[in-house]
Design a protein around this motif. Structure first.
Motif, PDB file in Angstrom:
ATOM      1  N   VAL A  24      48.428  18.169  65.429  1.00  0.00           N
ATOM      2  CA  VAL A  24      48.325  17.971  66.877  1.00  0.00           C
ATOM      3  C   VAL A  24      47.125  18.749  67.425  1.00  0.00           C
ATOM      4  O   VAL A  24      46.385  18.239  68.262  1.00  0.00           O
ATOM      5  CB  VAL A  24      49.644  18.358  67.580  1.00  0.00           C
ATOM      6  CG1 VAL A  24      49.475  18.476  69.088  1.00  0.00           C
ATOM      7  CG2 VAL A  24      50.731  17.331  67.244  1.00  0.00           C
ATOM      8  N   ALA A  27      44.008  16.791  66.654  1.00  0.00           N
ATOM      9  CA  ALA A  27      43.921  15.608  67.516  1.00  0.00           C
ATOM     10  C   ALA A  27      43.507  16.008  68.925  1.00  0.00           C
ATOM     11  O   ALA A  27      42.658  15.365  69.543  1.00  0.00           O
ATOM     12  CB  ALA A  27      45.261  14.871  67.529  1.00  0.00           C
ATOM     13  N   ARG A  28      44.100  17.077  69.433  1.00  0.00           N
ATOM     14  CA  ARG A  28      43.770  17.541  70.785  1.00  0.00           C
ATOM     15  C   ARG A  28      42.310  17.976  70.857  1.00  0.00           C
ATOM     16  O   ARG A  28      41.606  17.661  71.825  1.00  0.00           O
ATOM     17  CB  ARG A  28      44.693  18.689  71.178  1.00  0.00           C
ATOM     18  CG  ARG A  28      44.404  19.219  72.584  1.00  0.00           C
ATOM     19  CD  ARG A  28      45.405  20.249  73.037  1.00  0.00           C
ATOM     20  NE  ARG A  28      46.617  19.579  73.482  1.00  0.00           N
ATOM     21  CZ  ARG A  28      47.813  19.765  72.964  1.00  0.00           C
ATOM     22  NH1 ARG A  28      47.991  20.606  71.979  1.00  0.00           N
ATOM     23  NH2 ARG A  28      48.860  19.111  73.433  1.00  0.00           N
ATOM     24  N   ARG A  33      45.136  12.518  73.829  1.00  0.00           N
ATOM     25  CA  ARG A  33      46.232  12.833  74.748  1.00  0.00           C
ATOM     26  C   ARG A  33      47.515  12.737  73.928  1.00  0.00           C
ATOM     27  O   ARG A  33      47.829  11.689  73.353  1.00  0.00           O
ATOM     28  CB  ARG A  33      46.241  11.843  75.891  1.00  0.00           C
ATOM     29  CG  ARG A  33      47.362  12.072  76.854  1.00  0.00           C
ATOM     30  CD  ARG A  33      47.249  11.094  77.978  1.00  0.00           C
ATOM     31  NE  ARG A  33      47.326  11.892  79.185  1.00  0.00           N
ATOM     32  CZ  ARG A  33      47.304  11.402  80.392  1.00  0.00           C
ATOM     33  NH1 ARG A  33      47.123  10.129  80.586  1.00  0.00           N
ATOM     34  NH2 ARG A  33      47.432  12.185  81.423  1.00  0.00           N
ATOM     35  N   ILE A  34      48.298  13.826  73.894  1.00  0.00           N
ATOM     36  CA  ILE A  34      49.475  13.935  73.039  1.00  0.00           C
ATOM     37  C   ILE A  34      50.737  13.590  73.827  1.00  0.00           C
ATOM     38  O   ILE A  34      50.952  14.116  74.923  1.00  0.00           O
ATOM     39  CB  ILE A  34      49.611  15.368  72.467  1.00  0.00           C
ATOM     40  CG1 ILE A  34      48.293  15.872  71.876  1.00  0.00           C
ATOM     41  CG2 ILE A  34      50.771  15.444  71.475  1.00  0.00           C
ATOM     42  CD1 ILE A  34      47.716  15.041  70.764  1.00  0.00           C
ATOM     43  N   LEU A  61      48.244   9.847  70.801  1.00  0.00           N
ATOM     44  CA  LEU A  61      48.997  10.256  69.617  1.00  0.00           C
ATOM     45  C   LEU A  61      50.456  10.407  70.011  1.00  0.00           C
ATOM     46  O   LEU A  61      50.782  11.234  70.872  1.00  0.00           O
ATOM     47  CB  LEU A  61      48.467  11.591  69.075  1.00  0.00           C
ATOM     48  CG  LEU A  61      49.149  12.094  67.809  1.00  0.00           C
ATOM     49  CD1 LEU A  61      48.561  11.384  66.584  1.00  0.00           C
ATOM     50  CD2 LEU A  61      48.983  13.598  67.669  1.00  0.00           C
ATOM     51  N   VAL A  63      54.053  11.575  68.934  1.00  0.00           N
ATOM     52  CA  VAL A  63      54.877  12.369  68.024  1.00  0.00           C
ATOM     53  C   VAL A  63      56.325  12.111  68.411  1.00  0.00           C
ATOM     54  O   VAL A  63      56.680  12.200  69.588  1.00  0.00           O
ATOM     55  CB  VAL A  63      54.567  13.878  68.159  1.00  0.00           C
ATOM     56  CG1 VAL A  63      55.486  14.704  67.268  1.00  0.00           C
ATOM     57  CG2 VAL A  63      53.097  14.153  67.852  1.00  0.00           C
ATOM     58  N   ASP A  99      52.939   7.683  65.528  1.00  0.00           N
ATOM     59  CA  ASP A  99      51.907   8.302  64.700  1.00  0.00           C
ATOM     60  C   ASP A  99      52.469   9.359  63.765  1.00  0.00           C
ATOM     61  O   ASP A  99      52.148   9.364  62.578  1.00  0.00           O
ATOM     62  CB  ASP A  99      50.826   8.925  65.593  1.00  0.00           C
ATOM     63  CG  ASP A  99      50.077   7.867  66.380  1.00  0.00           C
ATOM     64  OD1 ASP A  99      49.412   7.032  65.745  1.00  0.00           O
ATOM     65  OD2 ASP A  99      50.184   7.859  67.617  1.00  0.00           O
ATOM     66  N   LEU A 116      54.019  22.595  70.527  1.00  0.00           N
ATOM     67  CA  LEU A 116      53.040  21.503  70.567  1.00  0.00           C
ATOM     68  C   LEU A 116      52.325  21.379  71.909  1.00  0.00           C
ATOM     69  O   LEU A 116      51.191  20.912  71.964  1.00  0.00           O
ATOM     70  CB  LEU A 116      53.721  20.164  70.254  1.00  0.00           C
ATOM     71  CG  LEU A 116      54.346  20.006  68.894  1.00  0.00           C
ATOM     72  CD1 LEU A 116      55.004  18.640  68.783  1.00  0.00           C
ATOM     73  CD2 LEU A 116      53.330  20.211  67.778  1.00  0.00           C
ATOM     74  N   PRO A 118      52.720  19.119  74.356  1.00  0.00           N
ATOM     75  CA  PRO A 118      52.194  17.766  74.566  1.00  0.00           C
ATOM     76  C   PRO A 118      51.811  17.553  76.029  1.00  0.00           C
ATOM     77  O   PRO A 118      52.394  18.160  76.930  1.00  0.00           O
ATOM     78  CB  PRO A 118      53.366  16.863  74.168  1.00  0.00           C
ATOM     79  CG  PRO A 118      54.574  17.711  74.395  1.00  0.00           C
ATOM     80  CD  PRO A 118      54.153  19.112  74.036  1.00  0.00           C
TER      81      PRO A 118
END
Length: 169
Positions: A24, A27-28, A33-34, A61, A63, A99, A116, A118
């Motif tokens: 994560v 990706a960030r 954008r999570i 993404l 999760v 994902d 995380l 998010p």
């Protein structure tokens, strides 16, 4: 956000917490954008699919955090889950919208949200923004709670009950 090899193997997208935190973070850093969605996902049904597809549309993404077996038993009662946690995780990971997947064993998803952070915590329509238990934690770190999916017309519990009734005939 999936690579071709990850798309092939659903089991490879099921990560323990430390690996998930690292993925994560990468990706960030790359501007993603999570979105985090969570639930038991005991017997997958169309309501789950619609919830996860709507959650995925909110970001880059998705999760999905799946309740561990002990927590499902505590939430849903004896005889649940019908499907063991690792199998539930693999089925959810195989969905196009998803994902990454992780299994959490705490009573709530709060610790995972804090780990995380998010951008969006997506919850199903059986909640409102004000009834999401984790809403204050999400707001405190600057995230948003968003309600997504279709009306709560489907449930694994109802499916289990229907199967019991059919079996008793």
């Amino acid at each position: 956000m999936r690579s071709d090899s990850e798309q092939m193997d659903a089991a490879a997208r099921i990560l323990e917490r430390n690996r998930l935190i690292a993925r994560v973070a990468i990706a960030r850093k790359n501007g993603a954008r999570i979105v985090l969605a969570n639930g038991c996902f005991d017997l997958l049904h169309v309501g789950h699919v619609r919830y996860l597809e709507a959650a995925r549309a909110l970001g880059d993404l998705l999760v999905v955090a799946i309740n561990g077996d002990e927590q499902v038993r505590a939430l849903k009662g004896p005889g649940r889950p019908v499907v063991p946690e690792r199998e539930r995780a693999e089925v959810v990971a195989s969905l196009r919208a998803v994902d990454l997947v992780t299994i959490f064993h705490e009573p709530t998803v709060e610790a995972l949200l804090l780990a995380l952070r998010p951008d969006i915590h997506a919850k199903g329509t059986d909640y409102t923004e004000e009834t999401v238990p984790e809403r204050e934690i999400v707001r405190a770190y600057g995230g948003r709670v968003v309600i997504v999916g279709d009306p709560k017309d489907h449930s694994s519990s109802a499916m289990v009950e229907r199967l019991r009734q059919m079996g008793s005939r």
